[in-house]
Design a protein around this motif. Sequence first.
Motif, PDB file in Angstrom:
ATOM      1  N   MET A   1      23.002  44.910  -1.442  1.00  0.00           N
ATOM      2  CA  MET A   1      22.024  45.693  -2.174  1.00  0.00           C
ATOM      3  C   MET A   1      22.740  46.761  -2.998  1.00  0.00           C
ATOM      4  O   MET A   1      23.770  47.299  -2.575  1.00  0.00           O
ATOM      5  CB  MET A   1      21.041  46.368  -1.221  1.00  0.00           C
ATOM      6  CG  MET A   1      20.297  45.413  -0.301  1.00  0.00           C
ATOM      7  SD  MET A   1      19.083  44.412  -1.170  1.00  0.00           S
ATOM      8  CE  MET A   1      17.819  45.636  -1.523  1.00  0.00           C
ATOM      9  N   GLU A   2      22.190  47.067  -4.162  1.00  0.00           N
ATOM     10  CA  GLU A   2      22.779  48.059  -5.061  1.00  0.00           C
ATOM     11  C   GLU A   2      22.313  49.470  -4.728  1.00  0.00           C
ATOM     12  O   GLU A   2      23.072  50.429  -4.811  1.00  0.00           O
ATOM     13  CB  GLU A   2      22.394  47.730  -6.507  1.00  0.00           C
ATOM     14  CG  GLU A   2      23.225  48.447  -7.555  1.00  0.00           C
ATOM     15  CD  GLU A   2      24.620  47.849  -7.677  1.00  0.00           C
ATOM     16  OE1 GLU A   2      25.582  48.564  -7.347  1.00  0.00           O
ATOM     17  OE2 GLU A   2      24.740  46.696  -8.082  1.00  0.00           O
ATOM     18  N   THR A   3      21.031  49.615  -4.356  1.00  0.00           N
ATOM     19  CA  THR A   3      20.450  50.926  -4.098  1.00  0.00           C
ATOM     20  C   THR A   3      21.180  51.614  -2.958  1.00  0.00           C
ATOM     21  O   THR A   3      21.404  51.014  -1.898  1.00  0.00           O
ATOM     22  CB  THR A   3      18.960  50.795  -3.751  1.00  0.00           C
ATOM     23  OG1 THR A   3      18.301  50.121  -4.822  1.00  0.00           O
ATOM     24  CG2 THR A   3      18.322  52.163  -3.556  1.00  0.00           C
ATOM     25  N   PHE A   4      21.525  52.884  -3.162  1.00  0.00           N
ATOM     26  CA  PHE A   4      22.282  53.629  -2.159  1.00  0.00           C
ATOM     27  C   PHE A   4      21.542  53.666  -0.826  1.00  0.00           C
ATOM     28  O   PHE A   4      20.362  54.004  -0.762  1.00  0.00           O
ATOM     29  CB  PHE A   4      22.528  55.063  -2.644  1.00  0.00           C
ATOM     30  CG  PHE A   4      23.318  55.901  -1.669  1.00  0.00           C
ATOM     31  CD1 PHE A   4      24.695  55.762  -1.585  1.00  0.00           C
ATOM     32  CD2 PHE A   4      22.684  56.792  -0.818  1.00  0.00           C
ATOM     33  CE1 PHE A   4      25.427  56.521  -0.683  1.00  0.00           C
ATOM     34  CE2 PHE A   4      23.410  57.550   0.083  1.00  0.00           C
ATOM     35  CZ  PHE A   4      24.780  57.417   0.155  1.00  0.00           C
ATOM     36  N   GLY A   5      22.223  53.288   0.245  1.00  0.00           N
ATOM     37  CA  GLY A   5      21.656  53.337   1.585  1.00  0.00           C
ATOM     38  C   GLY A   5      20.785  52.150   1.944  1.00  0.00           C
ATOM     39  O   GLY A   5      20.340  52.037   3.088  1.00  0.00           O
TER      40      GLY A   5
ATOM     41  N   GLU B   1      19.936  48.158   2.684  1.00  0.00           N
ATOM     42  CA  GLU B   1      20.646  47.028   3.256  1.00  0.00           C
ATOM     43  C   GLU B   1      19.651  45.924   3.585  1.00  0.00           C
ATOM     44  O   GLU B   1      18.440  46.138   3.610  1.00  0.00           O
ATOM     45  CB  GLU B   1      21.411  47.445   4.520  1.00  0.00           C
ATOM     46  CG  GLU B   1      20.525  47.991   5.623  1.00  0.00           C
ATOM     47  CD  GLU B   1      21.296  48.455   6.848  1.00  0.00           C
ATOM     48  OE1 GLU B   1      22.539  48.484   6.804  1.00  0.00           O
ATOM     49  OE2 GLU B   1      20.650  48.784   7.864  1.00  0.00           O
ATOM     50  N   LEU B   2      20.165  44.747   3.850  1.00  0.00           N
ATOM     51  CA  LEU B   2      19.317  43.605   4.166  1.00  0.00           C
ATOM     52  C   LEU B   2      20.159  42.568   4.893  1.00  0.00           C
ATOM     53  O   LEU B   2      21.346  42.430   4.621  1.00  0.00           O
ATOM     54  CB  LEU B   2      18.734  43.004   2.877  1.00  0.00           C
ATOM     55  CG  LEU B   2      17.693  41.896   3.026  1.00  0.00           C
ATOM     56  CD1 LEU B   2      16.441  42.434   3.712  1.00  0.00           C
ATOM     57  CD2 LEU B   2      17.326  41.330   1.655  1.00  0.00           C
ATOM     58  N   PHE B   3      19.513  41.861   5.826  1.00  0.00           N
ATOM     59  CA  PHE B   3      20.211  40.759   6.480  1.00  0.00           C
ATOM     60  C   PHE B   3      19.275  39.577   6.610  1.00  0.00           C
ATOM     61  O   PHE B   3      18.231  39.660   7.261  1.00  0.00           O
ATOM     62  CB  PHE B   3      20.730  41.150   7.867  1.00  0.00           C
ATOM     63  CG  PHE B   3      21.476  40.040   8.540  1.00  0.00           C
ATOM     64  CD1 PHE B   3      22.760  39.714   8.120  1.00  0.00           C
ATOM     65  CD2 PHE B   3      20.899  39.280   9.543  1.00  0.00           C
ATOM     66  CE1 PHE B   3      23.453  38.660   8.703  1.00  0.00           C
ATOM     67  CE2 PHE B   3      21.578  38.232  10.140  1.00  0.00           C
ATOM     68  CZ  PHE B   3      22.865  37.922   9.711  1.00  0.00           C
ATOM     69  N   ALA B   4      19.624  38.483   5.978  1.00  0.00           N
ATOM     70  CA  ALA B   4      18.922  37.209   6.107  1.00  0.00           C
ATOM     71  C   ALA B   4      17.449  37.280   5.727  1.00  0.00           C
ATOM     72  O   ALA B   4      16.677  36.419   6.109  1.00  0.00           O
ATOM     73  CB  ALA B   4      19.071  36.658   7.522  1.00  0.00           C
ATOM     74  N   GLY B   5      17.042  38.294   4.998  1.00  0.00           N
ATOM     75  CA  GLY B   5      15.685  38.348   4.479  1.00  0.00           C
ATOM     76  C   GLY B   5      14.634  38.608   5.539  1.00  0.00           C
ATOM     77  O   GLY B   5      14.915  39.151   6.617  1.00  0.00           O
TER      78      GLY B   5
ATOM     79  N   VAL C   1      16.823  47.280  13.408  1.00  0.00           N
ATOM     80  CA  VAL C   1      17.150  46.088  12.613  1.00  0.00           C
ATOM     81  C   VAL C   1      15.827  45.494  12.110  1.00  0.00           C
ATOM     82  O   VAL C   1      15.373  44.470  12.616  1.00  0.00           O
ATOM     83  CB  VAL C   1      17.941  45.049  13.437  1.00  0.00           C
ATOM     84  CG1 VAL C   1      18.472  43.939  12.518  1.00  0.00           C
ATOM     85  CG2 VAL C   1      19.088  45.695  14.191  1.00  0.00           C
ATOM     86  N   PRO C   2      15.200  46.131  11.123  1.00  0.00           N
ATOM     87  CA  PRO C   2      13.864  45.707  10.686  1.00  0.00           C
ATOM     88  C   PRO C   2      13.888  44.538   9.715  1.00  0.00           C
ATOM     89  O   PRO C   2      13.174  44.524   8.709  1.00  0.00           O
ATOM     90  CB  PRO C   2      13.325  46.978  10.019  1.00  0.00           C
ATOM     91  CG  PRO C   2      14.546  47.632   9.445  1.00  0.00           C
ATOM     92  CD  PRO C   2      15.655  47.351  10.430  1.00  0.00           C
TER      93      PRO C   2
END
Length: 401
Positions: A194-198, A200-204, A231-232
């Motif tokens: 992700m580009e936006t500061f802070g 994140e993402l994992f596996a959608g 881990v949302p």
Amino acid sequence: MSNNNVEITARQDRFQKLLQEYAPEADGAFIFSRLSIYYFTGTMNTGVLWIPKAGKSILFIRRGEERATHESTLETIVTFNSYKNILATFTEKGIKVPACIAAEMNGLSWSLSSRLSKSFPDTRFIAGDQLIAITRAYKSEEELQIMRKAGAKHHHCMNDLLPTYLHEGISELDVAHKLLDLYYQQGHNGILRMETFGEELFAGLVSIGDSGNYPSAFNGPNGAHGIHPAVPYMGNKNITWEKNTAMIIDNCFNLDGYHTDKTHTYWLGKKSDIPAIVQQAFDFCVETQNYFAEQLKPGVIPAELWDECQQRVAASQWTDGFMGLGRNKVSFLGHGIGLAIDEYPVIAKGFNQPFEEGMTMALEPKIGIKGIGMVGIENTFEVTANGGKVLTGKNDEIIVI
């Protein structure tokens, strides 16, 4: 492919032209984020990239100089441990201390920016983030080839392979695990950026039923309980798929560092049992996606598309749930995508720079329905003179299991 000297030179040339046009007062730019350093050099490293207004760049890295020289075609790569070392290198190479530098401000923490300012007390810093974003928004033929391959694999996994593993009683988390396994088999690199500061993402996200409307802290319309409050993402092991329930899957595929983004809606049961409101909402999303995909042409203004989208929604029955229900609602229809999922531009208010041929956009119309969940569609498109060319396959029907 990104260590191709022609490719790297073209990227830096494009950026330098933008710098000269939009920030003529700047003597050059400092780039800090690992993604942008990779984009402009071909090596993923921590440090500072100096791109002058004209001339050759210098990459300053904390460690790994030997690896960087293997991966990058840049002539000058320097190991440093203090910003003062950058000044010393400038002096050594006869480079005058810049009076003004365009800095990638989103790529630097407050503490590091304070140290940088102290090391360059007589230099004025201006924001260079948008120029970097505009540069990266255009995709070369090499980049497009990677994304086309990623998109084909993405579609194959979600539309052809995954449905054979879906069944009554399967949990959101099990769906996420199975899809991730299929992705790995097809060459997914196992990382999403992700580009936006802070951010994140994992596996959608996998959301069954009303889980799709669960309050979200993620900047997207789709809600999800996720694995755990810490881990949302992915899906929840305690939410299972029962008959006559919708499921929405929103995730990305990464190949050679480049992403494609795709969402689809699934239904467990007979097609004839799909409630009219679910089918109508999905059809509206498909119509919206297809209409605005046709508008993805050079010269079209993203903000104007968003205005038109709002007008179309206001004239429909989907005002409340479009792009999120309640406080999950977001004010955009699509976003650029490439080395990061959330790239420039965005189909939203304030994005007035016209599309260019070769940009890549993800369109993601979705509708939250109270008590039922979320339905919708998303695909990644290439901007062409004839409108958006889909990279992630075509499927305008709810996938019935």
